[in-house]
Design a protein around this motif. Sequence first.
Motif, PDB file in Angstrom:
ATOM      1  N   ALA A  87     -26.505  39.458 -34.210  1.00  0.00           N
ATOM      2  CA  ALA A  87     -25.048  38.801 -33.650  1.00  0.00           C
ATOM      3  C   ALA A  87     -23.974  38.764 -34.307  1.00  0.00           C
ATOM      4  O   ALA A  87     -22.710  38.833 -33.969  1.00  0.00           O
ATOM      5  CB  ALA A  87     -25.605  37.563 -32.776  1.00  0.00           C
ATOM      6  N   VAL A  88     -24.282  38.202 -35.636  1.00  0.00           N
ATOM      7  CA  VAL A  88     -23.164  37.988 -36.558  1.00  0.00           C
ATOM      8  C   VAL A  88     -22.385  39.247 -36.750  1.00  0.00           C
ATOM      9  O   VAL A  88     -21.182  39.453 -36.570  1.00  0.00           O
ATOM     10  CB  VAL A  88     -23.655  37.405 -37.884  1.00  0.00           C
ATOM     11  N   MET A  89     -23.199  40.511 -36.866  1.00  0.00           N
ATOM     12  CA  MET A  89     -22.424  41.804 -37.044  1.00  0.00           C
ATOM     13  C   MET A  89     -21.815  42.146 -35.720  1.00  0.00           C
ATOM     14  O   MET A  89     -20.674  42.660 -35.815  1.00  0.00           O
ATOM     15  CB  MET A  89     -23.698  43.096 -37.437  1.00  0.00           C
ATOM     16  N   LEU A  90     -22.301  42.010 -34.633  1.00  0.00           N
ATOM     17  CA  LEU A  90     -21.702  42.169 -33.367  1.00  0.00           C
ATOM     18  C   LEU A  90     -20.571  41.410 -33.338  1.00  0.00           C
ATOM     19  O   LEU A  90     -19.404  41.961 -32.723  1.00  0.00           O
ATOM     20  CB  LEU A  90     -22.674  41.934 -32.296  1.00  0.00           C
ATOM     21  N   GLY A  91     -20.268  40.258 -33.747  1.00  0.00           N
ATOM     22  CA  GLY A  91     -19.001  39.360 -33.771  1.00  0.00           C
ATOM     23  C   GLY A  91     -18.246  39.612 -34.824  1.00  0.00           C
ATOM     24  O   GLY A  91     -17.176  39.028 -35.105  1.00  0.00           O
ATOM     25  N   GLY A  92     -18.501  40.846 -35.438  1.00  0.00           N
ATOM     26  CA  GLY A  92     -17.493  41.327 -36.651  1.00  0.00           C
ATOM     27  C   GLY A  92     -17.583  40.855 -37.973  1.00  0.00           C
ATOM     28  O   GLY A  92     -16.681  40.979 -38.931  1.00  0.00           O
ATOM     29  N   ALA A  93     -18.742  40.008 -38.315  1.00  0.00           N
ATOM     30  CA  ALA A  93     -18.866  39.416 -39.683  1.00  0.00           C
ATOM     31  C   ALA A  93     -20.005  39.913 -40.299  1.00  0.00           C
ATOM     32  O   ALA A  93     -20.736  40.741 -39.701  1.00  0.00           O
ATOM     33  CB  ALA A  93     -19.018  37.630 -39.489  1.00  0.00           C
ATOM     34  N   THR A  94     -20.206  39.485 -41.362  1.00  0.00           N
ATOM     35  CA  THR A  94     -21.310  39.781 -42.455  1.00  0.00           C
ATOM     36  C   THR A  94     -22.120  38.853 -42.641  1.00  0.00           C
ATOM     37  O   THR A  94     -21.943  37.705 -43.039  1.00  0.00           O
ATOM     38  CB  THR A  94     -20.902  40.383 -43.734  1.00  0.00           C
ATOM     39  N   PRO A  95     -23.574  38.913 -42.146  1.00  0.00           N
ATOM     40  CA  PRO A  95     -24.711  38.163 -42.501  1.00  0.00           C
ATOM     41  C   PRO A  95     -25.058  38.089 -43.904  1.00  0.00           C
ATOM     42  O   PRO A  95     -25.121  38.970 -44.863  1.00  0.00           O
ATOM     43  CB  PRO A  95     -25.872  38.554 -41.763  1.00  0.00           C
ATOM     44  N   VAL A  96     -25.033  36.750 -44.542  1.00  0.00           N
ATOM     45  CA  VAL A  96     -25.402  36.538 -45.826  1.00  0.00           C
ATOM     46  C   VAL A  96     -26.663  35.575 -45.955  1.00  0.00           C
ATOM     47  O   VAL A  96     -26.541  34.343 -45.768  1.00  0.00           O
ATOM     48  CB  VAL A  96     -24.130  35.880 -46.722  1.00  0.00           C
ATOM     49  N   PRO A  97     -27.957  36.220 -46.136  1.00  0.00           N
ATOM     50  CA  PRO A  97     -29.148  35.281 -46.185  1.00  0.00           C
ATOM     51  C   PRO A  97     -29.236  34.320 -47.338  1.00  0.00           C
ATOM     52  O   PRO A  97     -28.590  34.710 -48.486  1.00  0.00           O
ATOM     53  CB  PRO A  97     -30.359  36.221 -46.195  1.00  0.00           C
ATOM     54  N   ALA A  98     -29.779  33.222 -46.901  1.00  0.00           N
ATOM     55  CA  ALA A  98     -30.117  32.261 -48.119  1.00  0.00           C
ATOM     56  C   ALA A  98     -31.528  31.719 -47.893  1.00  0.00           C
ATOM     57  O   ALA A  98     -32.158  31.904 -46.949  1.00  0.00           O
ATOM     58  CB  ALA A  98     -29.276  31.047 -48.040  1.00  0.00           C
ATOM     59  N   ASP A  99     -32.169  31.367 -49.025  1.00  0.00           N
ATOM     60  CA  ASP A  99     -33.773  31.012 -48.996  1.00  0.00           C
ATOM     61  C   ASP A  99     -33.827  29.676 -48.379  1.00  0.00           C
ATOM     62  O   ASP A  99     -32.775  28.901 -48.045  1.00  0.00           O
ATOM     63  CB  ASP A  99     -34.205  30.977 -50.485  1.00  0.00           C
ATOM     64  N   ILE A 100     -35.080  29.173 -48.247  1.00  0.00           N
ATOM     65  CA  ILE A 100     -35.595  28.133 -47.197  1.00  0.00           C
ATOM     66  C   ILE A 100     -36.217  27.031 -48.234  1.00  0.00           C
ATOM     67  O   ILE A 100     -36.573  27.715 -49.184  1.00  0.00           O
ATOM     68  CB  ILE A 100     -36.372  28.667 -45.981  1.00  0.00           C
ATOM     69  N   VAL A 130     -35.681  38.758 -42.920  1.00  0.00           N
ATOM     70  CA  VAL A 130     -34.159  39.638 -42.571  1.00  0.00           C
ATOM     71  C   VAL A 130     -33.605  40.377 -43.588  1.00  0.00           C
ATOM     72  O   VAL A 130     -33.357  41.402 -43.419  1.00  0.00           O
ATOM     73  CB  VAL A 130     -33.190  38.310 -42.524  1.00  0.00           C
ATOM     74  N   HIS A 131     -33.704  40.088 -44.995  1.00  0.00           N
ATOM     75  CA  HIS A 131     -33.048  40.650 -46.015  1.00  0.00           C
ATOM     76  C   HIS A 131     -33.708  42.110 -46.278  1.00  0.00           C
ATOM     77  O   HIS A 131     -33.148  42.941 -46.500  1.00  0.00           O
ATOM     78  CB  HIS A 131     -32.902  40.065 -47.240  1.00  0.00           C
ATOM     79  N   LEU A 132     -34.940  42.159 -45.755  1.00  0.00           N
ATOM     80  CA  LEU A 132     -35.603  43.486 -46.137  1.00  0.00           C
ATOM     81  C   LEU A 132     -35.838  44.454 -44.736  1.00  0.00           C
ATOM     82  O   LEU A 132     -36.483  45.346 -44.785  1.00  0.00           O
ATOM     83  CB  LEU A 132     -37.020  43.020 -46.607  1.00  0.00           C
ATOM     84  N   GLN A 133     -35.047  43.984 -43.834  1.00  0.00           N
ATOM     85  CA  GLN A 133     -35.091  44.669 -42.384  1.00  0.00           C
ATOM     86  C   GLN A 133     -34.099  46.000 -42.757  1.00  0.00           C
ATOM     87  O   GLN A 133     -33.182  45.931 -43.394  1.00  0.00           O
ATOM     88  CB  GLN A 133     -34.470  43.802 -41.289  1.00  0.00           C
ATOM     89  N   PRO A 134     -34.437  47.407 -42.161  1.00  0.00           N
ATOM     90  CA  PRO A 134     -33.667  48.382 -42.228  1.00  0.00           C
ATOM     91  C   PRO A 134     -32.375  48.249 -41.794  1.00  0.00           C
ATOM     92  O   PRO A 134     -31.302  48.855 -42.606  1.00  0.00           O
ATOM     93  CB  PRO A 134     -34.523  49.320 -41.458  1.00  0.00           C
ATOM     94  N   ALA A 135     -31.894  47.430 -41.003  1.00  0.00           N
ATOM     95  CA  ALA A 135     -30.599  47.294 -40.536  1.00  0.00           C
ATOM     96  C   ALA A 135     -29.634  46.463 -41.776  1.00  0.00           C
ATOM     97  O   ALA A 135     -28.413  46.663 -41.705  1.00  0.00           O
ATOM     98  CB  ALA A 135     -30.317  46.456 -39.424  1.00  0.00           C
ATOM     99  N   MET A 136     -30.311  45.833 -42.701  1.00  0.00           N
ATOM    100  CA  MET A 136     -29.650  45.168 -43.645  1.00  0.00           C
ATOM    101  C   MET A 136     -29.673  45.984 -44.985  1.00  0.00           C
ATOM    102  O   MET A 136     -29.118  45.482 -45.827  1.00  0.00           O
ATOM    103  CB  MET A 136     -30.416  43.878 -44.003  1.00  0.00           C
ATOM    104  N   ALA A 137     -30.252  47.043 -45.059  1.00  0.00           N
ATOM    105  CA  ALA A 137     -30.504  48.037 -46.037  1.00  0.00           C
ATOM    106  C   ALA A 137     -28.950  48.292 -46.828  1.00  0.00           C
ATOM    107  O   ALA A 137     -28.911  48.420 -48.106  1.00  0.00           O
ATOM    108  CB  ALA A 137     -30.938  49.257 -45.907  1.00  0.00           C
ATOM    109  N   ARG A 138     -27.874  48.322 -45.955  1.00  0.00           N
ATOM    110  CA  ARG A 138     -26.509  48.519 -46.471  1.00  0.00           C
ATOM    111  C   ARG A 138     -26.042  47.559 -47.511  1.00  0.00           C
ATOM    112  O   ARG A 138     -25.344  47.825 -48.362  1.00  0.00           O
ATOM    113  CB  ARG A 138     -25.498  48.619 -45.377  1.00  0.00           C
ATOM    114  N   PHE A 139     -26.991  46.404 -47.693  1.00  0.00           N
ATOM    115  CA  PHE A 139     -26.458  45.297 -48.387  1.00  0.00           C
ATOM    116  C   PHE A 139     -27.194  45.156 -49.841  1.00  0.00           C
ATOM    117  O   PHE A 139     -26.743  44.439 -50.506  1.00  0.00           O
ATOM    118  CB  PHE A 139     -26.362  43.841 -47.566  1.00  0.00           C
TER     119      PHE A 139
END
Length: 412
Positions: free
Chosen positions: A111-124, A349-358
């Motif tokens: 959804a973040v990508m659909l909204g035009g932004a870049t998701p940046v994961p952080a640890d938990i 999330v960070h290992l999903q194929p859709a995030m590979a570009r990052f």
Amino acid sequence: MDTREQLGDLRIPADSKPSAIVPWSNNALQYRRLKEELDPEIERVLSSGKYALSEDVFAFEEEFAAYCGVRYGVAVHSGTDAIAVLLRALDLGEGSEVVLPANSCSSEPNAVMLGGATPVPADIMERSYNLDPEQVEARIGPKTRLIHAVHAYGQPCDMVSINRVAAEHGLPVLEDIALAPGARIEGRRVGAFGEHAIASFGQGKILNAVGNGGGIILTNSETVADRARSIANYGGGSNPDPEHPRAAYLPPGRRVWMEPGLNSFLDAIQAAILRVKLRHLDRWVEERAERAQRYHTQLMELDLVTPVLTSGVTSAYRGYIVRVRERDRVLAHLRTNGVEAATMYLPPVHLQPAMARFGYREGDFPITERVAKELIVLPIYPELTAGQIDYVAQTLRDALGDHLPEECALDP
């Protein structure tokens, strides 16, 4: 002990091997419990012939916003739409970054990508499974425009610390209560601890409609609410220039197309169903907590990690989370014996194929990765019986070999 004795009130024959003795959820039973309230409302909406942008939708927006302690609600088609529409309403801009948890459902970064932004994961944090405020701060950069705080598995985030980090960097916080409606922080319901919030009401949610169910944007900003409503309604708005030649085509009050938008409405029949269920939400959260306590009593001494609530919060218990060694073997044993246990957010999330570009790699978020390899979600919902919980506990005990840990097997 035979199956009938273990399950008590379920009346399952001892020699049967049903595919799901303990299902993941029981929407049919929930419907039967509410049938006398729901059926007249469903019939009323169907008889009205008005299935979108109806008074039921507007009433649910007001009622759910008031329940969460905010001024405005904008109901949309889904939780994904709620995030994407809100980000556009905030004018984050192309290339803006949104910090969110690495153990998030893929729907959030999507959804973040659909909204035009870049998701940046952080640890938990390892015990709450929520965003670690220190890791959030470490991920903030010059392009960061928003912190997306997701209340994981029904337990609220450390919103005090997250808000403090956000304030120090001049950032707004989006509070995601999709898995935690009715949960509380120091007695206040979640949804009002960030500048904005979203929720969703799909089939597996605590507050669920029928089918995909819809979503909602919560905010105290009238400007943001109006803009979100416009974007969700094809990008329509009032004619900005009455002197323009277009005005000759427009009857009084006619809206015009202002910008690209979405066809994202909450259906009237879903709104009517949600209005009924909202009246029961606080009781359901209490019933989930009671079932969580029964799980905890039976599992606390086994070789696994059970949920730990942080001080001052109550959880809505979207699932009862345990962490075990040999997760896949234990999970297979549960499922083979009729327990619809689940895993969630795999891979992270960070290992999903859709995030590979990052360019993220395994090892970037070690706590998220460790938890992901150990976590099992046990069924928990108000319709779950004591006998079913006892059966799940015994099945899990069998899978673990019915032994107590010599030491703390999994670090807290």
